[in-house]
Structures are given as structure tokens and as C-alpha cells.
Write a protein that holds these residues in place. Sequence first.
Motif, PDB file in Angstrom:
ATOM      1  N   THR A   1       0.875  -1.178   0.000  1.00  0.00           N
ATOM      2  CA  THR A   1       0.000   0.000   0.000  1.00  0.00           C
ATOM      3  C   THR A   1       0.912   1.228   0.000  1.00  0.00           C
ATOM      4  O   THR A   1       2.135   1.091   0.128  1.00  0.00           O
ATOM      5  CB  THR A   1      -0.896   0.052   1.253  1.00  0.00           C
ATOM      6  N   GLU A   2       0.322   2.402  -0.071  1.00  0.00           N
ATOM      7  CA  GLU A   2       1.124   3.624  -0.090  1.00  0.00           C
ATOM      8  C   GLU A   2       1.836   3.835   1.242  1.00  0.00           C
ATOM      9  O   GLU A   2       2.795   4.603   1.325  1.00  0.00           O
ATOM     10  CB  GLU A   2       0.257   4.848  -0.412  1.00  0.00           C
ATOM     11  N   SER A   3       1.370   3.180   2.315  1.00  0.00           N
ATOM     12  CA  SER A   3       2.061   3.363   3.598  1.00  0.00           C
ATOM     13  C   SER A   3       3.055   2.237   3.909  1.00  0.00           C
ATOM     14  O   SER A   3       3.673   2.223   4.976  1.00  0.00           O
ATOM     15  CB  SER A   3       1.059   3.545   4.746  1.00  0.00           C
TER      16      SER A   3
ATOM     17  N   ALA B   1      -6.094   0.626  -4.537  1.00  0.00           N
ATOM     18  CA  ALA B   1      -7.413   1.163  -4.137  1.00  0.00           C
ATOM     19  C   ALA B   1      -7.445   2.692  -4.168  1.00  0.00           C
ATOM     20  O   ALA B   1      -8.453   3.289  -4.538  1.00  0.00           O
ATOM     21  CB  ALA B   1      -7.769   0.646  -2.740  1.00  0.00           C
ATOM     22  N   LYS B   2      -6.304   3.318  -3.800  1.00  0.00           N
ATOM     23  CA  LYS B   2      -6.312   4.784  -3.693  1.00  0.00           C
ATOM     24  C   LYS B   2      -6.533   5.450  -5.055  1.00  0.00           C
ATOM     25  O   LYS B   2      -7.386   6.327  -5.186  1.00  0.00           O
ATOM     26  CB  LYS B   2      -4.975   5.229  -3.079  1.00  0.00           C
ATOM     27  N   ILE B   3      -5.813   5.009  -6.074  1.00  0.00           N
ATOM     28  CA  ILE B   3      -6.002   5.646  -7.392  1.00  0.00           C
ATOM     29  C   ILE B   3      -7.351   5.224  -7.995  1.00  0.00           C
ATOM     30  O   ILE B   3      -8.007   6.010  -8.686  1.00  0.00           O
ATOM     31  CB  ILE B   3      -4.814   5.378  -8.362  1.00  0.00           C
TER      32      ILE B   3
ATOM     33  N   TYR C   1       0.764   7.530  -5.043  1.00  0.00           N
ATOM     34  CA  TYR C   1      -0.310   6.658  -5.545  1.00  0.00           C
ATOM     35  C   TYR C   1       0.296   5.388  -6.126  1.00  0.00           C
ATOM     36  O   TYR C   1       1.191   5.456  -6.977  1.00  0.00           O
ATOM     37  CB  TYR C   1      -1.108   7.362  -6.657  1.00  0.00           C
ATOM     38  N   ASN C   2      -0.223   4.243  -5.679  1.00  0.00           N
ATOM     39  CA  ASN C   2       0.166   2.970  -6.289  1.00  0.00           C
ATOM     40  C   ASN C   2      -0.659   2.734  -7.550  1.00  0.00           C
ATOM     41  O   ASN C   2      -1.852   3.062  -7.580  1.00  0.00           O
ATOM     42  CB  ASN C   2      -0.124   1.814  -5.333  1.00  0.00           C
TER      43      ASN C   2
ATOM     44  N   SER D   1     -10.007   4.937  -6.337  1.00  0.00           N
ATOM     45  CA  SER D   1     -11.034   5.790  -5.710  1.00  0.00           C
ATOM     46  C   SER D   1     -11.153   7.138  -6.433  1.00  0.00           C
ATOM     47  O   SER D   1     -12.130   7.858  -6.265  1.00  0.00           O
ATOM     48  CB  SER D   1     -10.729   5.997  -4.222  1.00  0.00           C
TER      49      SER D   1
ATOM     50  N   GLU E   1       1.177  13.620  -2.237  1.00  0.00           N
ATOM     51  CA  GLU E   1       0.655  12.260  -2.080  1.00  0.00           C
ATOM     52  C   GLU E   1       1.406  11.262  -2.977  1.00  0.00           C
ATOM     53  O   GLU E   1       1.983  11.639  -4.002  1.00  0.00           O
ATOM     54  CB  GLU E   1      -0.830  12.207  -2.459  1.00  0.00           C
TER      55      GLU E   1
ATOM     56  N   THR F   1       4.217   8.360  -8.178  1.00  0.00           N
ATOM     57  CA  THR F   1       3.462   7.131  -8.444  1.00  0.00           C
ATOM     58  C   THR F   1       4.381   5.914  -8.316  1.00  0.00           C
ATOM     59  O   THR F   1       5.563   5.976  -8.678  1.00  0.00           O
ATOM     60  CB  THR F   1       2.861   7.141  -9.867  1.00  0.00           C
TER      61      THR F   1
ATOM     62  N   ASP G   1      -1.600  -2.833  -4.107  1.00  0.00           N
ATOM     63  CA  ASP G   1      -2.959  -2.440  -3.741  1.00  0.00           C
ATOM     64  C   ASP G   1      -3.197  -1.058  -4.371  1.00  0.00           C
ATOM     65  O   ASP G   1      -2.590  -0.070  -3.945  1.00  0.00           O
ATOM     66  CB  ASP G   1      -3.069  -2.378  -2.211  1.00  0.00           C
TER      67      ASP G   1
END
Length: 351
Positions: free
Chosen positions: A142-144, A288-290, A242-243, A292, A240, A178, A286
Motif C-alpha cells: 500500500t502507499e504506507s 485502491a487509492k487511485i 499513488y500505487n 477511488s 501524495e 506514483t 494495492d
Amino acid sequence: MNLLVCGGAGFIGSNFIRYMLKKYSDYKIVNFDKLTYAGNLDNLKEVENNPNYKFVQGDITDLDKLNEVIQENKTDHVINFAAETHVDRSIHGGCKDFVLTNTLGVQMILDAVKFNNVQKFVNVSTDEVYGALELDEDREFTESTPIWPNMPYAAAKAGGDLMCNAYFVTHKVPVVVTHCSNNYGSFQFPEKVIPFFIFKLLKGEKVPVYGDGLNVRDWIHVMDHAKALDLMLHVGVPGEVYNVGADNERSNLELTKMILNILGLGEDRIEYVTDRPGHDRRYAIDAAKIKSLGWTPDYTQEKFEQGLRETVEWYQNNTEWVEKLRTKKKDEMNKFQENLVRSDEKMKSAT
Ligand SMILES: NC(=O)c1ccc[n+]([C@@H]2O[C@H](COP(=O)([O-])OP(=O)(O)OC[C@H]3O[C@@H](n4cnc5c(N)ncnc54)[C@H](O)[C@@H]3O)[C@@H](O)[C@H]2O)c1
């Protein structure tokens, strides 16, 4: 948009430029590329006479030249693909150029973006900065996920990413980073696994699979990556990360068997070779963020076979492109092969 594309003569950058020129008839694009062995203006033949496209040869570690090109073209957005990208070269061929371009070069772009008040900068990076996952681990990057790269290429890319974060926090430079997974598609330099295997098989040779072949990569079509980067330029939030990935994990062996199947060849064309040192076991993204923000890949996991088939067919129909490349970059290809052999001999005598 007056867009400066750094490293646009390579695989992903050239696909991205063609995508953007087709989609936006009023955007101006300047492609700023050093033309290393991996840069190839033949990738952009289709658009070379487009009035909205211009090529400038230059190195992203040259701040004066970056400032000049940004000012002359009234650049308001920058995207960076420029990098030394071949993992094997960073292991066997020395990695000074990797650090210079992938870390220092990004810092120079950040300085130029800051100095010229550019509205947004997207730095294209890789999932390899996260290090590796185990095959049986039930998680994705994930991004974190902490940045903890295992090989020189990825460490040099991570250096650039960390500079982006530092410039955002310290200087409020509007930068988006990214982290994308492995790309496939047309115009990829034939030292990378998919075109490398296709051309070896077309020549009647065997293909070398590292170790047990079970290392897993998460494959995404290059045009889906281009679509994600277009979105990042427009709505990516500065500061930010983004994956970008298409939920398409495949072992190297599975990928090899799919290519063999598309070409109607048998598994006797596989040759298992000594594993690459520091070979990351598994990458999984993952995204999910991009997603969204409205991005979805067209080439989903279900369409991988179709995307791969189209890719194989493109290389089959464009052997002239690769032959020309081989002739033009012959010295560079030979030098690299010699380094590989020497490094392999050293490794053998040390074990
Ligand atoms: N290929 C992948 O699967 C993948 C996946 C995720 C992220 N990425 C990232 O995407 C970017 C593009 O990758 P690619 O596969 O298209 O690479 P590539 O090797 O095909 O192209 C790199 C381009 O950068 C140019 N370049 C190199 N050093 C330069 C410098 N100092 N100044 C200006 N130009 C320079 C080269 O001439 C070439 O045109 C890279 O930053 C890479 O880390 C790649």
C-alpha cells in the motif's frame, strides 16, 4: 497544458506521449530526453511532425538546460520518466549512472520546478522501492508500506522519491509520486523480459528463466499506466503517493508458458539458469487509492492473455524496429553482455 515530459523516448514515456497527443488536441508536449541506449526516437515516428510535439535532447542532471527548456516553452506541468531502468545492469554493470539519474536527476527537476513555479510535477516511480513480499504472505504493497529497496536500481529510484517528499514538505513543491508495477506492451527495449523472450523464441533459441521461476510480478498494460498518469497530472494531490497496478500477479514461469503458448511452442524451450542476486520474490500492488479517483485498468487480469497476445503480435510485426535498434545500439549491447559474462565468471569463482 504545456507539458514537459522527461525521458519520453523510452518505453513508457513514448507510449504516454502518443496517448496524450491523441487525447488532447490542444496540449503542447516537449520531450526532454538524453537518448541513452534505451532512448529511441523511432518510438515516436508517428508523432514527430505533430505541431504540438517537440523533442529536445538533454540530461535531467543539467539544471541550466532544464530551466532553459521550461522557460522557453512556458511549461506548466512536468512528468518524469527519465531513469536508468534495467535491474540486471544495476547489479552487473555498476550503478553510478543509476544514482546520478534516478536520484540526483529527480532532485534537479525538483529544483527547476520550484524555481520556475511549475504548477505540478508527477514523478513516475516503481513498486520495487517497497522491497519484496513472500509468496505466502497475505498482503500487498500500500502507499504506507515502508520504502525498503533490495537492489541498486530500486534504491536509486527510492532516493528520487524521498527527495520528492522532502521538497514537498520543505519547499511546498507540488509533486505527486506514483509507484507502478511491471509494465508490458509495445516499444519496450528488448533487454526486458517480455520482448527479450519473444525475440529469443523467434530466433529459435531457448529462454532463460531465473531460479525456480516462481518469482511473482504484478503485470499492467502500458496504456493503463499512461491513463493513470494522465489522471495524476489532472487530479493527483501534491505531496501524495499513488500505487498503480492491475491486480494481475503472475509467476515468471506462468508468464513464460503463456508466451510459449501464444507462439505455439513447447516447454522444452525453457532453460533454468542461476538466480539473479537479490531477486525479489514477489511484488503485489494495492491500487485502491487511485481507483477511488476513478481510474480502472482496461486490461484487467481476465484480459491479460489478450494483452499479452497483442504484445507478442506487435513484436512479431515490428522486427524491423528491433533490428534497427540492435544496429544503432550495438556497442552498448555488446559492452553490457561482456560485463554480464565477466560478472558471472567472478560470481562463479567466488562460490
Ligand atoms: N518498465 C516498467 O515496467 C516500469 C514499472 C514501473 C515504473 N517504471 C518507471 O517508469 C519510468 C520509465 O520506464 P521505462 O521502462 O520507459 O524506461 P526506459 O529505460 O525504456 O526509458 C528511459 C528513458 O529515459 C531516458 N533517460 C535516461 N537517463 C536520462 C537522463 N539523465 N536525462 C534525460 N533522459 C534520460 C532514456 O534515454 C530513455 O528514453 C522509469 O522511471 C521507471 O523507473 C517502469
